[in-house]
Design a protein around this motif. Structure first.
Motif, mmCIF file in Angstrom:
data_model
loop_
_atom_site.group_PDB
_atom_site.id
_atom_site.type_symbol
_atom_site.label_atom_id
_atom_site.label_comp_id
_atom_site.label_asym_id
_atom_site.label_seq_id
_atom_site.Cartn_x
_atom_site.Cartn_y
_atom_site.Cartn_z
ATOM 1 N N MET A 26 0.834 -1.201 0.000
ATOM 2 C CA MET A 26 0.000 0.000 0.000
ATOM 3 C C MET A 26 0.870 1.253 0.000
ATOM 4 O O MET A 26 0.566 2.234 -0.692
ATOM 5 N N LEU A 27 1.958 1.217 0.770
ATOM 6 C CA LEU A 27 2.853 2.370 0.814
ATOM 7 C C LEU A 27 3.450 2.651 -0.556
ATOM 8 O O LEU A 27 3.568 3.813 -0.968
ATOM 9 N N LEU A 28 3.826 1.601 -1.274
ATOM 10 C CA LEU A 28 4.372 1.799 -2.619
ATOM 11 C C LEU A 28 3.333 2.431 -3.542
ATOM 12 O O LEU A 28 3.664 3.292 -4.368
ATOM 13 N N GLU A 29 2.081 2.026 -3.403
ATOM 14 C CA GLU A 29 1.017 2.627 -4.212
ATOM 15 C C GLU A 29 0.850 4.110 -3.880
ATOM 16 O O GLU A 29 0.697 4.935 -4.787
ATOM 17 N N PHE A 30 0.880 4.446 -2.603
ATOM 18 C CA PHE A 30 0.772 5.852 -2.221
ATOM 19 C C PHE A 30 1.987 6.640 -2.712
ATOM 20 O O PHE A 30 1.862 7.800 -3.087
#
Length: 140
Positions: A26-30
């Motif tokens: 999720m952090l990579l997507e953000f």
């Protein structure tokens, strides 16, 4: 007393309840979701956050309607820092000055990020939020 913007509260809940490996995804997507700076904003008028391990800049504007617009500039090779910027950009979109100022200072802890990233990055994220809130308070 205003509450945290609903979209940010939703992101906080999603991250807090997700398994650790999903949180990292999720952090990579953000990180990928941080919008580029518009032509009207450049680093010259932005504030650097020296607590971050990488060059990170931010600028908050409060419009006449009290809606906050935030711009972030962080290099792609700093995905954790960019992820926090992406979370704030998405979570604070359309938020008023009062809602931004109501964001809890322990946002990183509430999202569970202090369990998946280093203390230095947590410190940088906390500094980003503190500077953002300071700019909004000064502009409001």
């Amino acid at each position: 007393m205003p509450e945290m913007p609903p979209k940010l509260a939703e992101i906080v809940d999603e991250l807090a309840s997700a398994p650790r490996d999903v949180v990292l995804e999720m952090l990579l997507e953000f990180s990928d979701a941080v919008p580029p700076l518009p032509p009207s904003v450049d680093r010259e008028g932005m504030e650097q956050v020296p607590e971050c391990q990488t060059a990170f800049f931010l600028r908050a504007f409060v419009g006449p309607d009290r809606v906050v617009t935030v711009h972030f500039d962080a290099p792609p090779e700093a995905p954790t820092t960019r992820a926090f910027a992406g979370i704030l950009a998405e979570g604070l979109a359309g938020a008023t000055a009062e809602e931004v100022l109501a964001v809890p200072d322990d946002l990183y802890v509430r999202m569970g990020l202090s369990e998946v990233i280093s203390p230095l990055r947590v410190r940088g994220g906390n500094a980003i939020l503190a500077r953002l809130k300071r700019q909004v308070a000064a502009a409001a």
